[in-house]
Design a protein around this motif. Structure first.
Motif, PDB file in Angstrom:
ATOM      1  N   THR A 179       0.854  -1.353   0.079  1.00 21.21           N
ATOM      2  CA  THR A 179       0.048  -0.046  -0.245  1.00 21.21           C
ATOM      3  C   THR A 179       0.741   1.327  -0.028  1.00 21.21           C
ATOM      4  OG1 THR A 179      -0.268  -0.026   2.352  1.00 21.21           O
ATOM      5  CG2 THR A 179      -2.047  -1.011   1.170  1.00 21.21           C
ATOM      6  N   VAL A 180       0.475   2.190  -0.612  1.00 23.71           N
ATOM      7  CA  VAL A 180       1.023   3.546  -0.849  1.00 23.71           C
ATOM      8  C   VAL A 180       0.019   4.452  -0.564  1.00 23.71           C
ATOM      9  CG1 VAL A 180       0.966   3.521  -3.240  1.00 23.71           C
ATOM     10  CG2 VAL A 180       3.055   4.457  -2.049  1.00 23.71           C
ATOM     11  N   ASP A 181       0.671   5.921  -0.682  1.00 23.05           N
ATOM     12  CA  ASP A 181      -0.130   7.136  -0.608  1.00 23.05           C
ATOM     13  C   ASP A 181       0.929   8.010  -1.354  1.00 23.05           C
ATOM     14  OD1 ASP A 181       0.978   9.375   1.223  1.00 23.05           O
ATOM     15  OD2 ASP A 181       0.469   7.587   2.492  1.00 23.05           O
ATOM     16  N   ALA A 182       0.062   9.348  -1.969  1.00 21.67           N
ATOM     17  CA  ALA A 182       0.809  10.159  -2.690  1.00 21.67           C
ATOM     18  C   ALA A 182       1.059  11.428  -1.969  1.00 21.67           C
ATOM     19  CB  ALA A 182      -0.027  10.273  -4.044  1.00 21.67           C
ATOM     20  N   VAL A 183       0.736  11.396  -0.755  1.00 20.27           N
ATOM     21  CA  VAL A 183       0.795  12.506   0.147  1.00 20.27           C
ATOM     22  C   VAL A 183       2.126  12.988   0.817  1.00 20.27           C
ATOM     23  CG1 VAL A 183      -0.522  13.907   2.144  1.00 20.27           C
ATOM     24  CG2 VAL A 183      -1.782  12.330   0.503  1.00 20.27           C
ATOM     25  N   GLY A 184       2.602  12.016   1.289  1.00 18.85           N
ATOM     26  CA  GLY A 184       4.015  12.230   2.247  1.00 18.85           C
ATOM     27  C   GLY A 184       4.844  11.515   2.017  1.00 18.85           C
ATOM     28  N   GLY A 185       6.159  11.145   2.822  1.00 18.10           N
ATOM     29  CA  GLY A 185       7.079  10.512   2.749  1.00 18.10           C
ATOM     30  C   GLY A 185       6.860   8.824   2.194  1.00 18.10           C
TER      31      GLY A 185
ATOM     32  N   GLY B 268      -6.004   7.327  -0.969  1.00 13.15           N
ATOM     33  CA  GLY B 268      -6.123   8.604  -0.598  1.00 13.15           C
ATOM     34  C   GLY B 268      -6.058   9.508  -2.099  1.00 13.15           C
ATOM     35  N   PRO B 269      -5.558  10.728  -2.011  1.00 14.16           N
ATOM     36  CA  PRO B 269      -5.516  11.378  -3.051  1.00 14.16           C
ATOM     37  C   PRO B 269      -4.892  11.038  -4.289  1.00 14.16           C
ATOM     38  CG  PRO B 269      -5.417  13.009  -1.255  1.00 14.16           C
ATOM     39  CD  PRO B 269      -5.045  11.406  -0.720  1.00 14.16           C
ATOM     40  N   GLN B 270      -5.309  11.301  -5.550  1.00 12.19           N
ATOM     41  CA  GLN B 270      -4.667  10.662  -6.374  1.00 12.19           C
ATOM     42  C   GLN B 270      -3.178  11.153  -6.761  1.00 12.19           C
ATOM     43  OE1 GLN B 270      -5.629   8.709  -9.341  1.00 12.19           O
ATOM     44  NE2 GLN B 270      -7.705   8.327  -8.047  1.00 12.19           N
ATOM     45  N   PRO B 271      -2.406  10.290  -7.418  1.00 14.05           N
ATOM     46  CA  PRO B 271      -0.995  10.644  -7.578  1.00 14.05           C
ATOM     47  C   PRO B 271      -0.861  11.676  -8.736  1.00 14.05           C
ATOM     48  CG  PRO B 271      -1.293   8.466  -8.674  1.00 14.05           C
ATOM     49  CD  PRO B 271      -2.579   8.958  -7.865  1.00 14.05           C
ATOM     50  N   THR B 272       0.212  12.290  -8.678  1.00 11.19           N
ATOM     51  CA  THR B 272       0.671  13.122  -9.960  1.00 11.19           C
ATOM     52  C   THR B 272       0.881  12.436 -11.025  1.00 11.19           C
ATOM     53  OG1 THR B 272       3.037  13.394  -9.482  1.00 11.19           O
ATOM     54  CG2 THR B 272       1.466  15.022  -8.450  1.00 11.19           C
ATOM     55  N   PRO B 273       0.903  12.995 -12.426  1.00  5.24           N
ATOM     56  CA  PRO B 273       1.331  12.111 -13.528  1.00  5.24           C
ATOM     57  C   PRO B 273       2.778  11.549 -13.273  1.00  5.24           C
ATOM     58  CG  PRO B 273       0.074  14.029 -14.458  1.00  5.24           C
ATOM     59  CD  PRO B 273       0.416  14.115 -12.823  1.00  5.24           C
ATOM     60  N   GLU B 274       3.773  12.416 -12.829  1.00  6.90           N
ATOM     61  CA  GLU B 274       5.089  12.015 -12.568  1.00  6.90           C
ATOM     62  C   GLU B 274       5.290  10.833 -11.578  1.00  6.90           C
ATOM     63  OE1 GLU B 274       4.845  16.092 -13.998  1.00  6.90           O
ATOM     64  OE2 GLU B 274       3.920  15.027 -12.243  1.00  6.90           O
ATOM     65  N   GLN B 275       4.407  10.806 -10.544  1.00  4.29           N
ATOM     66  CA  GLN B 275       4.232   9.794  -9.602  1.00  4.29           C
ATOM     67  C   GLN B 275       3.905   8.552 -10.207  1.00  4.29           C
ATOM     68  OE1 GLN B 275       2.012  11.992  -6.597  1.00  4.29           O
ATOM     69  NE2 GLN B 275       3.597  11.640  -4.935  1.00  4.29           N
ATOM     70  N   ARG B 276       2.656   8.688 -10.911  1.00  2.00           N
ATOM     71  CA  ARG B 276       2.067   7.406 -11.542  1.00  2.00           C
ATOM     72  C   ARG B 276       3.111   6.737 -12.473  1.00  2.00           C
ATOM     73  NH1 ARG B 276      -2.904   5.436 -12.151  1.00  2.00           N
ATOM     74  NH2 ARG B 276      -3.750   7.247 -10.944  1.00  2.00           N
ATOM     75  N   GLU B 277       4.043   7.667 -13.246  1.00  2.00           N
ATOM     76  CA  GLU B 277       5.125   7.026 -14.136  1.00  2.00           C
ATOM     77  C   GLU B 277       6.217   6.397 -13.352  1.00  2.00           C
ATOM     78  OE1 GLU B 277       8.036   8.742 -17.709  1.00  2.00           O
ATOM     79  OE2 GLU B 277       6.657   9.992 -16.718  1.00  2.00           O
TER      80      GLU B 277
ATOM     81  N   PRO C  57       7.816  18.979  -7.499  1.00  2.00           N
ATOM     82  CA  PRO C  57       8.419  17.364  -7.693  1.00  2.00           C
ATOM     83  C   PRO C  57       9.472  16.959  -7.303  1.00  2.00           C
ATOM     84  CG  PRO C  57       7.739  18.756  -9.858  1.00  2.00           C
ATOM     85  CD  PRO C  57       7.791  19.584  -8.721  1.00  2.00           C
ATOM     86  N   HIS C  58       9.598  15.892  -6.984  1.00  2.00           N
ATOM     87  CA  HIS C  58      10.864  15.166  -6.297  1.00  2.00           C
ATOM     88  C   HIS C  58      12.345  15.611  -6.909  1.00  2.00           C
ATOM     89  CE1 HIS C  58      13.402  12.002  -4.322  1.00  2.00           C
ATOM     90  NE2 HIS C  58      13.181  12.696  -3.108  1.00  2.00           N
ATOM     91  N   SER C  59      12.043  15.697  -8.153  1.00  3.03           N
ATOM     92  CA  SER C  59      13.235  15.806  -9.030  1.00  3.03           C
ATOM     93  C   SER C  59      13.735  17.503  -8.773  1.00  3.03           C
ATOM     94  CB  SER C  59      13.204  15.670 -10.457  1.00  3.03           C
ATOM     95  OG  SER C  59      12.157  16.294 -10.797  1.00  3.03           O
ATOM     96  N   GLN C  60      12.804  18.111  -8.599  1.00  2.96           N
ATOM     97  CA  GLN C  60      13.265  19.668  -8.437  1.00  2.96           C
ATOM     98  C   GLN C  60      13.681  19.780  -6.987  1.00  2.96           C
ATOM     99  OE1 GLN C  60      10.552  22.642  -9.508  1.00  2.96           O
ATOM    100  NE2 GLN C  60       9.948  21.480 -11.353  1.00  2.96           N
ATOM    101  N   VAL C  61      13.067  18.844  -5.864  1.00  2.54           N
ATOM    102  CA  VAL C  61      13.682  18.972  -4.529  1.00  2.54           C
ATOM    103  C   VAL C  61      14.952  18.684  -4.608  1.00  2.54           C
ATOM    104  CG1 VAL C  61      13.204  18.073  -2.440  1.00  2.54           C
ATOM    105  CG2 VAL C  61      11.210  18.909  -3.521  1.00  2.54           C
ATOM    106  N   LEU C  62      15.272  17.624  -5.296  1.00  5.98           N
ATOM    107  CA  LEU C  62      16.623  16.891  -5.176  1.00  5.98           C
ATOM    108  C   LEU C  62      17.693  17.906  -5.968  1.00  5.98           C
ATOM    109  CD1 LEU C  62      16.342  13.304  -5.929  1.00  5.98           C
ATOM    110  CD2 LEU C  62      16.243  14.485  -3.710  1.00  5.98           C
ATOM    111  N   GLY C  63      17.240  18.573  -6.824  1.00  3.07           N
ATOM    112  CA  GLY C  63      18.239  19.926  -7.441  1.00  3.07           C
ATOM    113  C   GLY C  63      18.489  20.841  -6.239  1.00  3.07           C
ATOM    114  N   LEU C  64      17.563  21.218  -5.627  1.00  2.00           N
ATOM    115  CA  LEU C  64      17.740  22.138  -4.594  1.00  2.00           C
ATOM    116  C   LEU C  64      18.482  21.483  -3.381  1.00  2.00           C
ATOM    117  CD1 LEU C  64      14.321  23.589  -4.687  1.00  2.00           C
ATOM    118  CD2 LEU C  64      16.264  25.026  -5.052  1.00  2.00           C
ATOM    119  N   VAL C  65      18.449  20.405  -2.989  1.00  2.00           N
ATOM    120  CA  VAL C  65      19.272  19.716  -1.979  1.00  2.00           C
ATOM    121  C   VAL C  65      20.757  19.601  -2.597  1.00  2.00           C
ATOM    122  CG1 VAL C  65      19.783  17.396  -0.926  1.00  2.00           C
ATOM    123  CG2 VAL C  65      17.277  18.228  -1.193  1.00  2.00           C
TER     124      VAL C  65
END
Length: 384
Positions: free
Chosen positions: A28-34, A59-68, A264-272
């Motif tokens: 099971t998984v959700d698209a909201v948090g960690g 829970g809430p639907q995933p983004t297209p990027e998450q689904r992919e 998107p997670h990829s942008q977060v990682l770019g900032l990190v």
């Protein structure tokens, strides 16, 4: 409570042996948090352990990027069912167990890996259940509030306890969270500690003079107010990624820190990757993925002085009193003004981060799986 009360996971050499058949897991998984990040990184590494994954989203639907992303790792089925912490009434959760059981039948599943223990309630099939406690309202309340759990939350604790009782194995990502779970639910003899990992990979990049933090800032446990207050005084600007508005109407207004919104997670990682300093000011944190990603990028870490961060990052981070913005300002200014110290702390954090990889996590999780589907191992577990 003694830390020896909890298993530290399983030995890597027991995870995959010649002749082991492929296991099919419904996770099971959700698209909201960690939990999303946990599931993707863990399931991706589990493929090397002979485990294939069907993700059941709630829970809430995933983004297209998450689904992919999910569909590159396994199969993804999104259910019209709520997450327990977003449900106003327990009756909203009654349909979850029959839906999971039907999915298990349809996909010839060997193991149910449930990332909310409450999802184990009502599972009647003779199928092993692994319940992972990433967080819960009862342990959050213990940390964030005083007095007994509110009456309207009591069903959450009762349902989690029932889920723990149904589970054949229970996992937490840290010993600190295992102790918190034990304080709220009593001793759980089938509990193992398996730290999370991150699959994030970073190229060498020049660090830039800003502080970065990521989180669901509408959650009081993430303690955004101390960051905002510190941002009005610190030598470097503080940039925040993550939502300020919560699913139940919570709203945060910032006065000094710069909000970048949900990214998107990829942008977060770019900032990190570019941040000279990564901060996590959390008051409640069962593990802390943002700190791990910052460490993997070689950023100097400033972390709230709470048990889980001491457990995972002692001597690899600078700690501050999370109730004192001025202490955070002092830590930021110390690192901002001392490039050599900043480099040394980044190197320490990176070295420590190599203890927390998806490969190591997957070996331990796969060993738990195989122990549950092996009759001799399952018998010994019940006798322990």
């Amino acid at each position: 409570m003694s830390l020896s009360a909890f298993s530290g996971g399983t030995s890597p050499h027991t995870a995959l042996r010649p002749g082991d058949r492929e296991l099919r897991v419904l996770m099971t998984v959700d698209a909201v948090g960690g939990v999303w990040r946990y599931a993707m990184d863990c399931a991706g590494a589990l493929r090397e352990q002979g485990v294939s994954t069907v993700f059941a989203g709630l829970g809430p639907q995933p983004t297209p990027e998450q689904r992919e992303e999910a569909e590159e790792i396994g199969e993804l089925v999104w259910l019209d069912q709520p997450l327990d912490w977003m449900a106003e009434d327990e009756r909203e959760l009654e349909a979850i167990s029959p839906v999971l059981e039907q999915l298990a039948d349809d996909h010839r599943i060997d193991i149910l890996h449930l990332n909310l223990p409450s999802q184990a309630v009502g599972i009647r099939r003779d199928i092993p259940v692994v319940a992972v406690s990433h967080s819960c309202l009862a342990t959050w309340w213990e940390t964030m509030r005083t007095g007994p759990l509110p009456d309207h939350w009591l069903w959450h604790r009762r349902r989690n306890a029932e889920g723990f009782s149904r589970a054949d194995a229970i996992v937490t990502p840290s010993r600190s969270h295992a102790e918190a779970v034990a304080r709220s639910y009593g001793t759980l003899p089938r509990l193992s500690v398996v730290p999370n990992g991150t699959a994030a990979r970073f190229d060498q990049a020049d660090k830039q003079p800003f502080v970065f933090a990521a989180g669901r800032w509408w959650d009081d446990g993430k303690n955004v107010s101390v960051l905002d207050a510190a941002a009005g005084k610190s030598a470097w600007p503080i940039h925040l990624a993550g939502p300020l508005d919560g699913p139940n109407g919570q709203t945060i207004i910032l006065h000094h820190a710069r909000s970048l919104g949900s990214l998107p997670h990829s942008q977060v990682l770019g900032l990190v990757q570019r941040a000279g300093i990564v901060v996590s000011p959390s008051l409640y944190e069962p593990f802390g993925l943002a700190a791990l990603e910052g460490a993997r990028a070689g950023a100097a870490l400033i972390l709230s002085d709470i048990p889980v961060y001491r457990e995972l990052w002692d001597e690899a981070a600078i700690f501050f009193d999370p109730a004192a913005p001025d202490r955070l300002v002092e830590a930021v200014d110390l690192l901002a003004g001392d490039p050599q110290l900043r480099r040394r702390m980044g190197e320490r954090a990176f070295t420590r981060s190599l203890d927390y990889t998806p490969e190591r996590q997957a070996r331990d999780v796969a060993a738990i799986y195989r122990g549950l589907v092996s009759p001799p191992a399952r018998q010994s577990l019940s006798e322990a």
